[in-house]
Design an enzyme around this catalytic site. Sequence first.
Site, PDB file in Angstrom:
ATOM      1  N   HIS A  20     -38.623  23.951 -11.895  1.00 34.63           N
ATOM      2  CA  HIS A  20     -38.652  23.138 -13.133  1.00 34.63           C
ATOM      3  C   HIS A  20     -37.898  23.829 -14.267  1.00 34.63           C
ATOM      4  O   HIS A  20     -38.214  23.618 -15.434  1.00 34.63           O
ATOM      5  CB  HIS A  20     -40.096  22.868 -13.590  1.00 34.63           C
ATOM      6  N   LYS A  51     -15.601  29.411 -29.663  1.00 34.62           N
ATOM      7  CA  LYS A  51     -16.061  28.811 -28.406  1.00 34.62           C
ATOM      8  C   LYS A  51     -15.354  29.329 -27.164  1.00 34.62           C
ATOM      9  O   LYS A  51     -14.158  29.544 -27.146  1.00 34.62           O
ATOM     10  CB  LYS A  51     -15.879  27.291 -28.453  1.00 34.62           C
ATOM     11  N   SER A  95       0.848  -1.202   0.000  1.00 39.40           N
ATOM     12  CA  SER A  95       0.000   0.000   0.000  1.00 39.40           C
ATOM     13  C   SER A  95       0.881   1.250   0.000  1.00 39.40           C
ATOM     14  O   SER A  95       0.389   2.352   0.154  1.00 39.40           O
ATOM     15  CB  SER A  95      -0.919  -0.001   1.225  1.00 39.40           C
ATOM     16  N   GLU A 136     -18.087  22.559 -15.556  1.00 36.41           N
ATOM     17  CA  GLU A 136     -18.450  21.214 -16.014  1.00 36.41           C
ATOM     18  C   GLU A 136     -17.632  20.161 -15.273  1.00 36.41           C
ATOM     19  O   GLU A 136     -18.131  19.098 -14.899  1.00 36.41           O
ATOM     20  CB  GLU A 136     -18.208  21.086 -17.519  1.00 36.41           C
ATOM     21  N   SER A 139     -12.170  25.806 -27.986  1.00 37.95           N
ATOM     22  CA  SER A 139     -12.313  24.576 -28.760  1.00 37.95           C
ATOM     23  C   SER A 139     -11.145  24.477 -29.718  1.00 37.95           C
ATOM     24  O   SER A 139     -10.648  25.488 -30.219  1.00 37.95           O
ATOM     25  CB  SER A 139     -13.635  24.623 -29.531  1.00 37.95           C
ATOM     26  N   LYS A 145      -8.014   3.856   1.834  1.00 32.33           N
ATOM     27  CA  LYS A 145      -7.265   5.109   1.638  1.00 32.33           C
ATOM     28  C   LYS A 145      -7.505   5.750   0.293  1.00 32.33           C
ATOM     29  O   LYS A 145      -7.708   6.965   0.204  1.00 32.33           O
ATOM     30  CB  LYS A 145      -5.777   4.869   1.854  1.00 32.33           C
ATOM     31  N   TYR A 163      -9.941  -6.421  12.502  1.00 33.42           N
ATOM     32  CA  TYR A 163      -9.212  -5.948  11.324  1.00 33.42           C
ATOM     33  C   TYR A 163      -9.231  -7.009  10.234  1.00 33.42           C
ATOM     34  O   TYR A 163      -9.024  -8.193  10.507  1.00 33.42           O
ATOM     35  CB  TYR A 163      -7.756  -5.582  11.686  1.00 33.42           C
ATOM     36  N   GLN A 200      -7.326  -1.986   4.245  1.00 36.46           N
ATOM     37  CA  GLN A 200      -6.214  -1.233   3.648  1.00 36.46           C
ATOM     38  C   GLN A 200      -6.704  -0.393   2.462  1.00 36.46           C
ATOM     39  O   GLN A 200      -6.139   0.634   2.139  1.00 36.46           O
ATOM     40  CB  GLN A 200      -5.134  -2.216   3.184  1.00 36.46           C
TER      41      GLN A 200
HETATM   42  N1  ARG Z   1      -1.179  -1.434   5.626  1.00 34.66           N
HETATM   43  C1  ARG Z   1      -2.270  -1.884   6.418  1.00 34.66           C
HETATM   44  C2  ARG Z   1      -3.483  -0.993   6.279  1.00 34.66           C
HETATM   45  O1  ARG Z   1      -3.390   0.055   5.759  1.00 34.66           O
HETATM   46  C3  ARG Z   1      -1.948  -1.914   7.867  1.00 34.66           C
HETATM   47  C4  ARG Z   1      -1.380  -3.197   8.179  1.00 34.66           C
HETATM   48  C5  ARG Z   1      -2.233  -4.126   8.900  1.00 34.66           C
HETATM   49  N2  ARG Z   1      -1.902  -5.367   8.318  1.00 34.66           N
HETATM   50  C6  ARG Z   1      -2.103  -6.539   8.867  1.00 34.66           C
HETATM   51  N3  ARG Z   1      -1.744  -7.556   8.208  1.00 34.66           N
HETATM   52  N4  ARG Z   1      -2.629  -6.635  10.058  1.00 34.66           N
HETATM   53  O2  ARG Z   1      -4.579  -1.372   6.692  1.00 34.66           O
END
Ligand code: ARG
Length: 466
Positions: free
Chosen positions: A160, A287, A27, A294, A281, A329, A321, A326
């Site tokens: 409308h 244009k 990541s 937009e 354009s 993000k 978890y 992950q």
């Molecule tokens: N990179 C992971 C995340 O963003 C955090 C790691 C947790 N990983 C794990 N194998 N417990 O969620």
Amino acid sequence: MENKDKALWSGRFAGSPAEVMQLFSQSIDYDWHLYKEDLQGSRAHAEMLHHIGILDQREVDNILEALDEIEEEVENGVFRPKVSLEDVHMNLEARLIEKLGALGAKIHTGRSRNDQVATDYRLYMKKTIKDLHEKMLTFLNVLLKRAKADIDIIIPGFTHLQHAQPISLGHYWMAYFWKFTRDIKRFQNAYTNTDVNPLGVGALAGSTLPLDREFTRKKLGFASNSENSLDTVSDRDYLLEFLFSASTFCLHTSGLSEDLIIWSTSEFDFLELPDAFCTGSSMMPNKKNPDALELTRGKTSGVLSSLYDLMMNIKGLPLTYNRDLQEDKRPVFHTIYTMNMILDVLIPLIETLEIKEENISKHLNKGFLLATDVAEYLVLKGVPFRQTHEIVGNLVQYCNQHNKTFNDLTLEEWHMYSLNFKEDIYEILSPKKSVDRRSTFGGTARSEVLRQISNGVELILELKLD
Ligand code: ARG
């Protein structure tokens, strides 16, 4: 890809991950954004480990010094993260170990990446929401400025997308002011739910070590400690709230953009958009396209999708978890980037667009904007509203057939429809009067727009996020 580095979790494995697995699993290409917060969390954690007697003074000093050095190395480009080390947490930890050997290996005592990522992310989002909040306040101020400047410009109000009743352009800007005010409040709420310390809950169940969570809470400046370790490592509600707030914000900017696009067409010609936010354009030399607006409308779909992306991710996950998390993000970072861009474009665009008052006034004679005023005139003469509605509807038909406006009608013509019309009917037939007579609380009358503006100025002071 560098794949020679041993993962920090490799002890339990006889083999190393496939190259494609490393790529799939990493990541770092997006969570590297969190490096500052990761270092900040590690500092607080190291100091706490010293506070509870796990690190001695010399050890904590060395760790803090090394963390500062790493930050510098990152900032001047000397230290670059490796894909083989998966994420921001393991990259920074591995660097600390590289620098300090066995001492560096103590930093992860009582900590899991599960509470680490939650800490980094919450710190990052607190800062992000604060920055966006500041920008949104600037935006609100621009809307207030426009409302003040344009209070006496009368435009057709639409339902409308058909002519409905005349309104003050100041009233129009204030409509968006209130919508964005609610968005800001939603961000504030998201901030409150973000401001909770996860550090110290470990992987999921707490720790056998005497970790002092109150110590890290204070160090990191969180308002409270999370109550339940299982909830803490799985909670992403605060991100959903952020994304929902961003979604309503974008829905509002998208609607506003749509109005301004329509108003900039030669059919409407209510305003001139600043050249700085339009493009031409490649083929048609004539244009001038409203691309900034937009794109604001278009980019909204990405933000709305981000909210759904994260909701879908979380739906049905077992506690606690799971690696799915992950993927929390990309949608959020995308939304932060998009919202910033939208604000950076809309603030100067709205500040500098030029209203074409004369052109607008030509539209005020069309569409019988004062039909409701005429109906209400009869109400005040004692005619039941449903009858007045019918009478004025017939009058509109008559005018259409004879190509006339209300102002063109003689008293005799008015009397063909109701003898309750008197000479004073002509006194109400002005868009300006119509606007100023709509002085009910929240109406479009000048006095009411001024009241909104002064309440708005006060509200902005209250909306500061500390
Ligand atoms: N990179 C992971 C995340 O963003 C955090 C790691 C947790 N990983 C794990 N194998 N417990 O969620």
